[in-house]
Design an enzyme around this catalytic site. Structure first.
Site, PDB file in Angstrom:
ATOM      1  N   LYS A 239       0.870  -1.188   0.000  1.00 41.12           N
ATOM      2  CA  LYS A 239       0.000   0.000   0.000  1.00 41.12           C
ATOM      3  C   LYS A 239       0.895   1.222   0.000  1.00 41.12           C
ATOM      4  CE  LYS A 239      -4.421   1.073   0.178  1.00 41.12           C
ATOM      5  NZ  LYS A 239      -5.601   0.338  -0.296  1.00 41.12           N
TER       6      LYS A 239
ATOM      7  N   ASP B 129      -6.949   4.234  -4.644  1.00 39.46           N
ATOM      8  CA  ASP B 129      -7.618   4.146  -3.338  1.00 39.46           C
ATOM      9  C   ASP B 129      -8.234   5.528  -3.116  1.00 39.46           C
ATOM     10  OD1 ASP B 129      -7.840   2.332  -0.779  1.00 39.46           O
ATOM     11  OD2 ASP B 129      -7.256   4.268   0.028  1.00 39.46           O
TER      12      ASP B 129
END
Ligand code: NDP
Length: 446
Positions: free
Chosen positions: A126, A166
């Site tokens: 991430k 995201d």
């Protein structure tokens, strides 16, 4: 708390001070896994849990860029390469002013289990930045993305680490990031997912997280002989995940009565239909305005500074951000008759809220299972990029649907209790863990 979990968490907190969201995500997993590991000592001896909670690599870098006034701005960029036991690191990039190391480590940690649950060969990662795209011009967003990629490009690659979108990263940002990567590397490869359809993207990728969370809700409902038809659904957020969750719920005959953003929520008792959803998509994806405008346009109530969970519903689908349902809100949802929670966002329920849902034995699908459709379809985009062959919309949607059904089956396999209650938290944590843990053991102490 189980003394073994307590001891493990004391170590995690000492090694990662101040990273509250990371502690929260690890503790939830440890509570499911420590009893399982006690019964399966090979994982204990190999210290898999300790290793899985330590990123393989953490990259932090300066992101300088020029705003439209010619002033220098400085942000901080991150990429957490958490685990590559079963495939290249894979996970989104978040652009939001709240982004910090602890938040990205929680997201990267969850991603490892989620990606494993999809059954596709993807490790977990991430990244992102504390850059706030709100109020920035397209040119400013482009200059930021180019600067961000000017450092990130040396750490990623189609077989190494494949970022995606995201919060704050949609098609526009992926385009700017991809353009800069291609320019720096002189390569056209599937290094990012969520690409435009004309340049290597997959059909259904934008829809996948919201559709997947809705398919997962349908699977949970089917264990109690129910379907989405006629259900009243509260959805939070009005971004990518919320929009397509709304679309799929409506398609399956449910009625979505709320949408929100960080300023407040709208309540539309008649339901958000396809035309009203088009308005939200234009408002959020093109005009980049506030959800309040929906209330003004359609004459419905707007609740400033509030979240949708005070509205009576059969199903709740949080699709905005972490810790957006607290204990009090969870109790209110249950009191108002909510029977199912399917999490489109990551870790939206606080630990206390999760406790309320599990005690009430409702259908509670945690994000790492329920929202895995996004990354699963990113995995399908990677496959299409490698083959250099696109699949049709129907093919991708069918594969996504099958993957969501299989994730549900895995949760049932590992999460069903003696009384028949399916604890999807245990199911997702243990089901996601086993494949990664076995791969780590097979690959030695690395
Ligand atoms: P978007 O940026 O498209 O939308 C985010 C939405 O949530 C916006 O409506 C935003 O409101 C709202 N929001 C963001 N931060 C906050 C906050 N602190 N408080 C209240 N509302 C907030 O993001 P996505 O839809 O892509 O992501 C939503 C969630 O889904 C995240 O948790 C993400 O990690 C998760 N997720 C996303 C996937 C994907 O494929 N995109 C895959 C799996 C999970 P505002 O406009 O005011 O900022």
């Amino acid at each position: 708390m189980d003394p073994k979990v307590q001891q493990f968490m004391a170590m995690i907190k000492a090694r990662n001070p101040g990273e509250n969201e990371f502690h929260q995500a690890v503790q939830e997993v440890a509570e499911s896994l420590i009893p399982f590991i006690e019964e399966n000592p090979k994982y204990k001896h190999a210290k898999i849990l300790e290793r899985i909670a330590e990123p393989e690599r953490t990259i932090i870098f300066r992101v300088p860029w020029l705003d439209d006034k010619g002033e220098v701005q400085i942000n901080r960029g991150f990429r957490i390469e958490m685990n590559s036991a079963i495939g290249p690191y894979k996970g989104g990039l978040r652009l939001h002013p709240t982004v910090n190391l602890g938040i990205l480590k929680f997201l990267a940690f969850e991603q490892v289990f989620k990606n494993s649950l999809t059954t596709l060969p993807m490790g977990g990662g991430k990244g992102g930045s504390d850059f706030d795209p709100k109020g920035k011009s397209d040119n400013e967003v482009m200059r930021f993305c180019q600067s961000f990629m000017s450092e990130l490009f040396r750490h990623i690659g189609a077989d190494t680490d494949v970022p995606a979108g995201d919060i704050g990263v949609g098609g526009r940002e992926i385009g700017f990031l991809f353009g800069q990567y291609k320019r720096l590397k002189n390569e056209f490869t599937g290094v990012l997912t969520g690409k435009g359809i004309e340049w290597g993207g997959s059909l259904i990728r934008p829809e996948a997280t919201g559709y997947g969370a809705t398919y997962f809700a349908e699977e949970m409902l089917s264990t109690r002989g129910e379907t989405m038809k006629g259900k009243v659904v509260c959805i939070s957020g009005s971004g990518n995940v919320a929009q397509y969750a709304t679309e799929k719920v409506v398609e399956l005959g449910g009625k979505v009565v709320t949408a929100s953003d960080s300023n407040g929520f709208i309540y539309d008792p008649k339901g958000i239909d396809c035309d009203k959803l088009k308005f939200i998509m234009d408002l959020k994806n093109v005009r980049r305005g506030r959800i309040k405008e929906y209330a003004d346009k359609f004459g419905v109530e707007y609740f400033e500074g509030k979240r949708p969970w005070i509205i009576k519903c059969d199903i709740a689908m949080p699709c905005a951000t972490q810790n957006e349902i607290n204990e009090e809100e969870a109790k209110l949802l249950i009191k108002n008759g909510c029977k199912c929670v399917s999490e489109g966002s990551n870790m939206p329920s606080t630990p206390e809220a999760v406790g309320v849902f599990l005690n009430a034995q409702i259908l509670y699908g945690p994000g790492k299972a329920a929202n895995a459709g996004g990354v699963a379809t990113s995995g399908l985009e990677m496959t299409q990029n490698s083959m250099r062959l696109p699949w049709s919309r129907e093919e991708v949607d069918e594969k996504l649907h099958t993957i969501m059904k299989n994730i549900h089956k895995t949760c049932v396999k590992y999460g069903t209790k003696e009384n028949g209650f399916i604890n999807y938290v245990d199911g997702a944590n243990i089901g996601g863990f086993v494949k990664v843990a076995n791969a780590m053991i097979a690959q030695g102490v690395v």
